[in-house]
Scaffold this active site. Structure first.
Site, PDB file in Angstrom:
ATOM      1  CB  SER A 149      -0.901   0.017   1.239  1.00  0.00           C
ATOM      2  OG  SER A 149      -1.548   1.276   1.395  1.00  0.00           O
TER       3      SER A 149
ATOM      4  CE1 TYR B 204      -3.943  -2.168   5.029  1.00  0.00           C
ATOM      5  CE2 TYR B 204      -3.174   0.062   4.578  1.00  0.00           C
ATOM      6  CZ  TYR B 204      -3.680  -1.151   4.138  1.00  0.00           C
ATOM      7  OH  TYR B 204      -3.908  -1.343   2.793  1.00  0.00           O
TER       8      TYR B 204
END
Length: 256
Positions: free
Chosen positions: A148, A162
C-alpha cells in the site's frame, strides 16, 4: 515480441479474492484464461464471487482463514493436493485497524500484522514446492504481494499497524525476491493508492474530493490493478525482481 503479456493457461491463487482489489485481480486473470482459485474467510461472499467469475472463465472458491498458522497450513495443504504446480500466488488478504496512539490496542496490532505480514511469508513458504515446479529459467513462477502507499508515505489516518505492516511487506518482497529468484520464483509487489474496497468504504463519500487531489484526477479502477498484476505475472516482467509498483494516480509523487 508476441504474447509477452499473456497469462493464458496458468494456474493462480488469489487470497482475499472475493472483494475489492483481490476480486479485481481475479476477474482480470479469469478473463485472460487463467485457472483462478480465490480464497477468503466469508463463505457466502466467496461462493457468490466465484459463481460470477465462472461465467467468464474458470474460477474456484476455497474457503480459508489465513489469520492463523493453522488456517494457513490447512489452506496450503488443500491447494497442494489440488494443484502440484502453481504459476501465480497473489498475496492480497489483509486487514486494518484504526485508533489513536493513546488508544491503540495490542489486539489491533497483532490482528493486522498476523494477516498482512505473517500469513504472506508462511503461505508463500508452504506453496514454494508448487511454485518451483511451475517455474523455469525462461518463465519463473510469480508471487505478487499487495502492499500500500500507506507503507511509503504518511497515511494521514490512525492506522498504525496497517502502515507498519505494508512497509514490512515492501521490504519482505525485496528480501524474498533476492533469495528465491535463483530457484525460478519471481517476487514483486504492488502498492495501490485509493481503490474502492471494504478497507476504503469509510471514506467513499469523499471519493471525488480524493480524486481531485490526485495528479491523475481519478481513483483506481479494475483495469488499473488487474493490468498491473497481469504484467507482473507475464513474460514481460521476467527481469523485474523484488520491486513494488506504486499504483496510485500520482499520490506518492504528489506527497512532496
Amino acid at each position: 515480441m508476441n504474447n509477452f503479456f499473456s497469462v493464458a493457461g496458468k494456474v493462480a491463487v488469489v487470497t482475499g479474492g472475493s472483494s475489492g482489489i483481490g476480486a479485481m485481480i481475479a476477474r482480470g486473470f479469469v478473463e485472460n484464461g487463467v485457472k483462478t482459485y480465490i480464497t477468503a474467510r466469508k463463505l457466502e461472499q466467496l461462493q457468490q464471487c466465484a459463481a460470477e467469475l465462472s461465467l467468464l472463465g474458470e474460477c474456484i472458491a476455497v474457503q480459508s482463514d489465513l489469520s492463523t498458522m493453522a488456517g494457513v497450513d490447512a489452506f496450503a495443504d488443500d491447494m497442494l493436493k489440488r494443484e502440484p504446480e502453481i504459476d501465480i500466488l497473489i498475496n492480497n488478504a489483509g486487514a486494518t485497524w484504526g485508533a489513536s496512539v493513546e488508544e491503540f490496542p495490542e489486539a489491533g496490532w497483532d490482528k493486522v500484522m498476523d494477516l498482512n505480514v505473517k500469513s504472506i511469508f508462511f503461505l508463500s513458504k508452504r506453496l514454494l514446492p508448487a511454485l518451483r515446479l511451475a517455474g523455469n529459467a525462461d518463465e519463473p513462477s510469480r508471487v505478487v504481494n499487495i502492499a500500500s502507499v500507506n507503507g511509503i508515505t504518511h497515511p494521514r489516518m490512525d492506522n498504525y499497524s496497517y502502515s507498519a505492516s505494508k512497509a514490512a511487506v515492501i521490504q519482505m518482497t525485496r528480501h524474498m525476491a533476492a533469495d528465491l529468484r535463483p530457484t525460478h520464483v519471481n517476487i514483486n509487489g504492488i502498492a495501490p493508492g485509493f481503490f474502492p474496497s471494504k478497507m476504503t468504504k469509510h471514506i467513499m463519500d469523499h471519493e471525488q474530493d480524493i480524486a481531485n487531489g490526485l495528479p491523475a484526477r481519478k481513483t483506481g479502477e479494475m483495469a488499473d490493478i488487474a493490468g498491473t498484476a497481469i504484467y507482473l505475472c507475464s513474460r514481460a516482467s521476467n527481469y523485474v525482481c523484488g520491486h513494488t509498483v506504486v499504483l496510485d494516480g500520482g499520490q506518492v509523487a504528489n506527497a512532496g
